[in-house]
Design an enzyme around this catalytic site. Structure first.
Site, PDB file in Angstrom:
ATOM      1  NE  ARG A   1      -2.964   0.430   3.343  1.00 13.77           N
ATOM      2  CZ  ARG A   1      -2.460   0.842   4.525  1.00 13.77           C
ATOM      3  NH1 ARG A   1      -1.930   2.034   4.640  1.00 13.77           N
ATOM      4  NH2 ARG A   1      -2.489   0.059   5.584  1.00 13.77           N
TER       5      ARG A   1
ATOM      6  CG  ASP B   1      -6.461  16.414 -15.642  1.00 11.11           C
ATOM      7  OD1 ASP B   1      -5.710  15.825 -16.440  1.00 11.11           O
ATOM      8  OD2 ASP B   1      -7.530  15.918 -15.227  1.00 11.11           O
TER       9      ASP B   1
HETATM   10  C1  PLP Z   1      -9.087  14.903 -18.122  1.00  9.02           C
HETATM   11  C2  PLP Z   1      -9.403  13.755 -17.209  1.00  9.02           C
HETATM   12  N1  PLP Z   1      -8.949  13.786 -15.952  1.00  9.02           N
HETATM   13  C3  PLP Z   1      -9.213  12.778 -15.086  1.00  9.02           C
HETATM   14  C4  PLP Z   1      -9.971  11.688 -15.453  1.00  9.02           C
HETATM   15  C5  PLP Z   1     -10.264  10.595 -14.459  1.00  9.02           C
HETATM   16  O1  PLP Z   1      -9.448   9.500 -14.693  1.00  9.02           O
HETATM   17  P1  PLP Z   1      -9.826   7.987 -14.243  1.00  9.02           P
HETATM   18  O2  PLP Z   1     -10.978   7.577 -15.076  1.00  9.02           O
HETATM   19  O3  PLP Z   1      -8.568   7.248 -14.503  1.00  9.02           O
HETATM   20  O4  PLP Z   1     -10.186   8.041 -12.799  1.00  9.02           O
HETATM   21  C6  PLP Z   1     -10.442  11.614 -16.762  1.00  9.02           C
HETATM   22  C7  PLP Z   1     -11.264  10.449 -17.188  1.00  9.02           C
HETATM   23  O5  PLP Z   1     -11.851  10.444 -18.247  1.00  9.02           O
HETATM   24  C8  PLP Z   1     -10.149  12.667 -17.664  1.00  9.02           C
HETATM   25  O6  PLP Z   1     -10.587  12.651 -18.934  1.00  9.02           O
END
Ligand code: PLP
Length: 401
Positions: free
Chosen positions: A69, A194
Site C-alpha cells: 500500500r 490536469d
Molecule cells: C481529463 C481527465 N482527468 C481525469 C480523469 C479521471 O481519470 P480515471 O478515469 O482514470 O479516474 C479523466 C477520465 O476520463 C479525464 O478525462
C-alpha cells in the site's frame, strides 16, 4: 512511494530526449536475473532478515519496501517514468486518475479554505468541486473556462489551490498555464494542472510554472484501454504530502496495472505524434462537412486559443470534439454507424473511441448542467486512435451521410 529524482539524473552529462526516457526511465534497477522487462511484483509485504535493516527501510533511512500500500517495485518504475517525462523532482501514483485528483485536493484543502477552478473540468473532478468539497466547508469558485481575467480576479481574492485542466474534456478549451500560474503564485496558491489530454509529449505544465501535474494514466499514458491508474508529479515536498494521504487512505496502484502502464508508456511518443497528426487532419476536414456545426480542436487556426496552444504545446493532442447539426438525435443516428470506433466512455487508446458527453465525461451531469458548461447535446468527443487517418475519415464520412 514518492519517487524522487535520482542523483544520476541530476548529474546527467547529456540531455536525453523524451522518446528515450519513455523507453528506459526507471527500469534498470528493477530488473532481476537478467530479465529485460520489469517484473510484476505481487507481494503484499517485504521481509527483512534483522530488525535493524527493517527499521532503516521503515524509517526511510535506507531504500526498501515495507508494504505494497506504501510502495512496490513495479509501481515505483511507473512513477519514475512519469516523473522523468514530466521533468519533475518527484512523482507518486494512484489506483485511478480520480484518486490522483481527489487525494491531491483533499490533502491541500482544509475547512475554511478557498479553491478556484474552471467550469469545464472533467465531470468527475467537477463533482468533487460541486458535491464533496462544499461538504467540508471549502469555498469553491468555478470560473468561465475561457475567461482568464475572471480567473485572475477570483484568484486575487485569495485561494489555497488554483486547479486547471488544459485542454479541457470534452470542449478542448486551452488555458494559458504560465499566465494563470503567475496569478496563482501571487495569491500564494498551489497551482495544479490536469495534463491528461496533452500528455507529457505535448505539454509540460511544470516548466510553464505549475506546481503539480495530475494524470489519468488510464488514457494516453497506458494507451491500450486495459489498465486504470493515476499519477501526480511535482516538487518533493508537495508530492510527499499527497503521497502520505494516499498511503494512509489507500488508493494505491496495482502492480499489474503498473506493468501495463509501463509497457504502454514505452510507445507514448510514437503514438502521440501519430494521434496529433490524425486529429489535426480530421478536425480540418470536419470543419467543412455539411453535417457539422462546429469543431473543437486547439490545432485549428480558428480555435479561440490557438495562439496560447502554439506557445505552450508541442502538439495539439489526439482528442477533438464536434457538434452535429440536429443535436442528440443526430448523435444517436451517427454513432452506431461508425465501424472504426468503440462507442465507449474512454479516450487515449490505440483504437479510435467516440461518444457524447451524456454517456462519457459528463454522465454525472444533467442536460442543464452540461448546457451551463457550454457542452451542447449534439457534441461528439472523438479520440483518434493510431489507425490510418484516411480510413478514419472514410468511416466518419459514411456515418454522417
Ligand atoms: C481529463 C481527465 N482527468 C481525469 C480523469 C479521471 O481519470 P480515471 O478515469 O482514470 O479516474 C479523466 C477520465 O476520463 C479525464 O478525462
Amino acid at each position: 512511494m514518492v519517487n524522487r529524482m535520482q542523483s544520476s539524473d541530476e548529474a546527467s552529462p547529456r540531455h536525453v530526449s523524451r522518446d528515450t526516457l519513455a523507453v528506459w526511465a526507471g527500469e534498470n534497477e528493477s530488473l532481476v536475473q537478467g530479465a529485460t522487462q520489469v517484473p510484476v511484483v505481487y507481494s503484499a509485504a517485504y521481509g527483512y532478515p534483522d530488525v535493524d535493516t527493517w527499521l532503516e527501510a521503515a524509517t526511510h533511512r535506507k531504500p526498501g519496501h515495507i508494504y505494497s500500500r506504501n510502495s512496490n517495485p513495479t509501481v515505483q518504475v511507473f512513477e519514475d517514468k512519469i516523473r522523468s517525462l514530466e521533468g519533475a523532482q518527484a512523482a507518486t501514483s494512484f489506483a485511478t486518475g480520480m484518486a490522483a485528483i481527489s487525494n491531491t485536493l483533499f490533502t491541500l484543502l482544509s475547512p475554511g479554505d478557498r479553491v478556484v477552478s474552471i467550469k469545464d473540468t472533467y465531470g468527475g473532478t467537477s463533482k468533487i468541486f460541486l458535491e464533496f468539497l462544499p461538504r467540508l466547508q471549502i469555498d469553491v469558485d468555478l470560473c468561465e473556462t475561457s475567461n482568464h481575467e475572471q480567473i485572475e480576479t477570483a484568484v486575487a481574492r485569495g485561494c489555497r489551490v488554483l486547479y486547471l485542466e488544459s485542454p479541457t474534456n470534452p470542449t478542448l478549451r486551452v488555458m494559458d498555464i504560465a499566465r494563470l500560474a503567475r496569478a496563482g503564485h501571487e495569491a500564494g496558491a498551489v497551482v495544479v494542472v490536469d495534463n491528461t489530454f496533452a500528455t507529457p509529449v505535448n505539454q509540460n505544465p511544470l516548466s510553464l510554472g505549475a506546481d503539480l501535474v495530475v494524470h489519468s494514466a488510464t488514457k494516453f499514458l497506458g494507451g491500450h484501454a486495459d489498465a486504470m491508474g493515476g499519477a501526480l508529479c511535482g516538487d518533493t515536498d508537495l508530492v510527499g504530502r499527497v503521497y502520505h494521504f494516499r498511503e494512509i487512505t489507500g488508493a494505491a496502484l496495482d502492480p499489474m496495472a503498473a506493468y501495463l502502464l509501463i509497457r504502454g508508456m514505452k510507445t507514448l511518443p510514437l503514438r502521440i505524434r501519430r494521434q496529433n497528426e490524425s486529429a489535426l487532419r480530421i478536425a480540418q476536414w470536419l470543419q467543412s462537412h455539411p453535417a457539422v456545426e462546429a469543431v473543437n480542436y486547439p490545432g485549428l487556426e480558428t480555435h479561440p486559443h490557438h495562439d496560447i496552444a502554439r506557445r505552450q504545446m508541442r502538439g495539439f493532442g489526439g482528442v477533438l470534439s464536434f457538434t452535429l447539426r440536429g443535436g442528440f438525435e443526430a448523435v444517436k443516428q451517427v454513432l452506431p454507424k461508425l465501424r472504426l470506433a468503440h462507442r465507449a466512455a474512454n479516450l487515449g487508446a490505440v483504437e479510435t473511441i467516440a461518444g457524447p458527453p451524456a454517456t462519457t465525461s459528463h454522465v454525472e451531469c444533467s442536460v442543464q448542467e452540461r448546457e451551463a458548461m457550454g457542452i451542447p447535446e449534439g457534441l461528439i468527443r472523438y479520440s483518434t486512435g493510431i489507425e490510418d487517418v484516411e480510413d478514419l475519415m472514410f468511416d466518419l464520412s459514411q456515418a454522417m451521410e
